[in-house]
Scaffold this active site. Sequence first.
Site, PDB file in Angstrom:
ATOM      1  CD  GLU A  34      -3.430  -0.283   1.777  1.00 44.03           C
ATOM      2  OE1 GLU A  34      -4.292   0.487   1.316  1.00 44.03           O
ATOM      3  OE2 GLU A  34      -3.456  -0.724   2.941  1.00 44.03           O
ATOM      4  CG  HIS A 252      -1.125  -3.107   8.154  1.00 42.77           C
ATOM      5  ND1 HIS A 252      -1.459  -4.410   7.884  1.00 42.77           N
ATOM      6  CD2 HIS A 252      -2.067  -2.346   7.532  1.00 42.77           C
ATOM      7  CE1 HIS A 252      -2.549  -4.447   7.131  1.00 42.77           C
ATOM      8  NE2 HIS A 252      -2.937  -3.212   6.905  1.00 42.77           N
TER       9      HIS A 252
END
Length: 263
Positions: A34, A252
Amino acid sequence: MKIATWNINGVRARIENLVAWLKESNPDIVALQEIKTVDETFPRLEIEALGYHVETHGQKGFNGVALLSKIRPDEVNRGLPGDAADEQARFIEGVFSVDGGVIRVCSIYLPNGNPADDPVKYPYKLSWMERLFAFAQDRLTLEEPLVLAGDYNVIPEPHDCWDVKVWERDALYLPPTRQAFRRLENLGLTDAVRASSDAAPLYTFWDYQGGCWPKNYGIRIDHLMLSAEASDRLVSTGVEKHVRNWEKPSDHVPVVAVLDYAA
């Protein structure tokens, strides 16, 4: 050799965190997911200044993967084979020369698949996992150290989420999702974190919403899957949870594995 995976959730928005973490953790190879930028606008200069080589497979605004490495790769492959029409930037593979041969490291950003009843999104997730299975099956015939690192968007087991009842109808936990993940393991791939720890809770993602981080309402969806040749060299793993507490964090955190495989 320290290999890490991290869904950075926007590399340009979190470049300061990435640089600070690279200095602190000092990994040899990093799989990012990402990155949310095209290749031309990836902030490579800040990373190259730390001695890393940068390879990207970017996409405007969402998706995108990258490999950062202290070793210049001998070969780089972009895009998961099996569907020439798939334009989403979710896969990059690097081949690195190391003492005694090579090591292959892939950065993977597997589709989320939600909502699970969507006629396109969940089937796309499962078909992507089927392509990943075929890719892994092919690469394993080389009998080389292979690391499939990334955000799998898969919760493998009930103890990998804070409350299974919350997730049981989610695309990350549905039986077909977990069965597809199990098929990868049955090829001979080892879940590095679970090979070295059965701790619970042990999470890698906490949503920004609902106070998930302070409540420790997390899930484990970031994985390092190792071929037998790589798992034979596994020394330790770690989830660098403290990074989630930094200013402007990703949702994350980095997951790392140390292999006894000298560069």
